[in-house]
Design an enzyme around this catalytic site. Structure first.
Site, PDB file in Angstrom:
ATOM      1  N   TRP A  81       0.867  -1.185   0.000  1.00  0.00           N
ATOM      2  CA  TRP A  81       0.000   0.000   0.000  1.00  0.00           C
ATOM      3  C   TRP A  81       0.902   1.234   0.000  1.00  0.00           C
ATOM      4  O   TRP A  81       1.794   1.340   0.872  1.00  0.00           O
ATOM      5  CB  TRP A  81      -0.868  -0.053   1.272  1.00  0.00           C
ATOM      6  CG  TRP A  81      -1.855   1.056   1.422  1.00  0.00           C
ATOM      7  CD1 TRP A  81      -2.680   1.578   0.464  1.00  0.00           C
ATOM      8  CD2 TRP A  81      -2.151   1.772   2.631  1.00  0.00           C
ATOM      9  NE1 TRP A  81      -3.472   2.562   1.011  1.00  0.00           N
ATOM     10  CE2 TRP A  81      -3.169   2.703   2.330  1.00  0.00           C
ATOM     11  CE3 TRP A  81      -1.669   1.712   3.936  1.00  0.00           C
ATOM     12  CZ2 TRP A  81      -3.700   3.566   3.285  1.00  0.00           C
ATOM     13  CZ3 TRP A  81      -2.194   2.559   4.885  1.00  0.00           C
ATOM     14  CH2 TRP A  81      -3.202   3.484   4.561  1.00  0.00           C
ATOM     15  N   ASP A 162      -0.322  -5.539   9.269  1.00  0.00           N
ATOM     16  CA  ASP A 162      -1.385  -4.577   8.953  1.00  0.00           C
ATOM     17  C   ASP A 162      -2.572  -5.368   8.420  1.00  0.00           C
ATOM     18  O   ASP A 162      -2.434  -6.093   7.432  1.00  0.00           O
ATOM     19  CB  ASP A 162      -0.876  -3.586   7.892  1.00  0.00           C
ATOM     20  CG  ASP A 162      -1.920  -2.526   7.554  1.00  0.00           C
ATOM     21  OD1 ASP A 162      -2.908  -2.379   8.313  1.00  0.00           O
ATOM     22  OD2 ASP A 162      -1.753  -1.845   6.526  1.00  0.00           O
ATOM     23  N   LYS A 197     -13.295  -0.504   6.445  1.00  0.00           N
ATOM     24  CA  LYS A 197     -14.015  -1.235   5.391  1.00  0.00           C
ATOM     25  C   LYS A 197     -15.012  -2.225   5.960  1.00  0.00           C
ATOM     26  O   LYS A 197     -16.144  -2.293   5.514  1.00  0.00           O
ATOM     27  CB  LYS A 197     -13.035  -2.006   4.496  1.00  0.00           C
ATOM     28  CG  LYS A 197     -12.285  -1.157   3.537  1.00  0.00           C
ATOM     29  CD  LYS A 197     -11.028  -0.674   4.174  1.00  0.00           C
ATOM     30  CE  LYS A 197     -10.336   0.358   3.301  1.00  0.00           C
ATOM     31  NZ  LYS A 197      -9.100   0.789   3.923  1.00  0.00           N
TER      32      LYS A 197
HETATM   33  N1  PMP Z   1      -3.741  -0.603   5.547  1.00  0.00           N
HETATM   34  C1  PMP Z   1      -4.123  -0.947   4.306  1.00  0.00           C
HETATM   35  C2  PMP Z   1      -3.447  -2.070   3.628  1.00  0.00           C
HETATM   36  C3  PMP Z   1      -5.151  -0.236   3.683  1.00  0.00           C
HETATM   37  O1  PMP Z   1      -5.531  -0.580   2.446  1.00  0.00           O
HETATM   38  C4  PMP Z   1      -5.771   0.841   4.367  1.00  0.00           C
HETATM   39  C5  PMP Z   1      -6.867   1.645   3.754  1.00  0.00           C
HETATM   40  N2  PMP Z   1      -6.843   1.821   2.402  1.00  0.00           N
HETATM   41  C6  PMP Z   1      -5.325   1.142   5.666  1.00  0.00           C
HETATM   42  C7  PMP Z   1      -4.321   0.403   6.217  1.00  0.00           C
HETATM   43  C8  PMP Z   1      -5.849   2.307   6.479  1.00  0.00           C
HETATM   44  O2  PMP Z   1      -7.164   2.334   6.737  1.00  0.00           O
HETATM   45  P1  PMP Z   1      -7.844   3.500   7.596  1.00  0.00           P
HETATM   46  O3  PMP Z   1      -8.765   4.184   6.644  1.00  0.00           O
HETATM   47  O4  PMP Z   1      -8.566   2.776   8.681  1.00  0.00           O
HETATM   48  O5  PMP Z   1      -6.805   4.404   8.105  1.00  0.00           O
END
Ligand code: PMP
Length: 323
Positions: A81, A162, A197
């Site tokens: 990411w 994560d 999500k």
């Molecule tokens: N880690 C990954 C791999 C993600 O895809 C995301 C959101 N796109 C997050 C962390 C962070 O999510 P949040 O909106 O809860 O900060």
């Protein structure tokens, strides 16, 4: 907005008695619910901080690690990411990558991945995606997790997992398998989780940072350092999203509704993957894209070049992210 969220919010509005600050680590019941989702009935010593989203959890752990061992490297999969390197490098950690995908960019390079873990210098920080790898959709099997966990334990590395899509792959329990394998094998482990999500609560900023150690005194020490990081960042977490999640998880009827919604979201992603795969099979006459049906979660890499992506865009009005 999920129906169970609306119902929980209505109840909270009625019952809420105070707008006083939450404690720095957040609401203790929220932490317990997170630990239960991630680790099941694990007997290990564990502490959880309620954080503003999964990003907040990543930033707090990054801050802690940078203070604890300034200038160290965080090893992350290539690809990952895009916010991962940004978050970790902002705290002064250096970002290194380990191989994850083979040449096709659609499958795991198992040997490359395990060889890279085996070759790390001792006591490194290693970031892993718990499930539904973003952006590839390529996940580790339980066998891969066991092999990785053994290498991480042998090198005395500190894994930081994560997990932002628990339940979007195979199911809540199944998607936590990797974390639970690690928890059994390594001495210490961080998990950053996001509910953005899986509860469709994106803007409420709901996440958590969980730390597990075989030695309970380490959990106490680390928690006190984490609290200092939180205190100087945002002081204490926002309450509403966490209260909604806690209400749902601790009320059997709401929890059942949520699990049903989560299954529906998972099934819908799967169905979209299968129908896309079938359509591509039909129109290309090859099984080249069958892999899309095996990927997990919201993302996939298709193994297309940037030129091919541009061609799809210019000539066929089919829009893909160029990477
Ligand atoms: N880690 C990954 C791999 C993600 O895809 C995301 C959101 N796109 C997050 C962390 C962070 O999510 P949040 O909106 O809860 O900060």
């Amino acid at each position: 907005v999920l129906a169970c969220v609306k119902e929980a919010e209505a109840a909270i509005l009625k019952e809420e008695q105070t707008k006083a600050y939450l404690p720095i680590p957040g609401h203790p019941t929220y932490g317990e619910e997170i630990r239960h989702l991630l680790l099941g009935e694990s007997g290990e010593a564990v502490a959880t901080m309620q954080t503003p989203g999964g990003t907040g959890a990543l930033r707090v752990v990054a801050d802690f690690l940078a203070e604890f061992r300034p200038g160290s490297a965080m090893w992350m999969p290539n690809p990952t990411w895009p916010n991962h390197p940004q978050v970790f490098s902002r705290t002064g950690l250096t970002c290194e990558s380990y191989p994850y995908l083979d040449e096709s960019q659609t499958q795991l390079d198992r040997q490359g991945f395990l060889d890279a873990l085996a070759a790390l210098p001792p006591e490194q920080f290693v970031l892993l995606h718990g499930c539904c790898h973003n952006p590839s959709g390529v996940d580790l099997t339980e066998e891969d997790w066991v092999a990785a966990a053994e290498l991480l334990a042998r090198g005395r590395h500190l894994p930081v997992v994560d997990i932002a899509y628990q339940g979007y792959g195979q199911g809540i329990e199944e998607d936590a398998a990797g974390i639970r394998i690690l928890a059994e094998k390594v001495e210490e482990l961080f998990v950053c989780n996001s509910f953005s999500k899986i509860f469709s609560l994106y803007r409420e900023r709901v996440g958590g940072l969980t730390f597990m150690a075989k030695d309970p005194s380490v959990v106490e020490t680390v928690t006190s350092r984490l609290k200092r990081c939180v205190r100087t960042h945002y002081s204490n977490p926002p309450a509403h999203g966490g209260a909604v999640v806690t209400k749902i998880l601790s009320t059997p009827a709401l929890r059942a509704d949520w699990l049903e919604d989560l299954s529906a979201m998972r099934d819908r992603i799967r169905a979209a993957r299968v129908s896309l795969t079938q359509a591509l099979r039909k129109s290309t006459g090859t099984d080249r894209f069958d892999i899309l049906a095996q990927h997990q979660g919201m993302f996939s890499l298709m193994g297309l070049s940037q030129d091919q992506v541009e061609q799809l865009r210019e000539e066929h009005a089919i829009y893909l992210v160029s990477n």
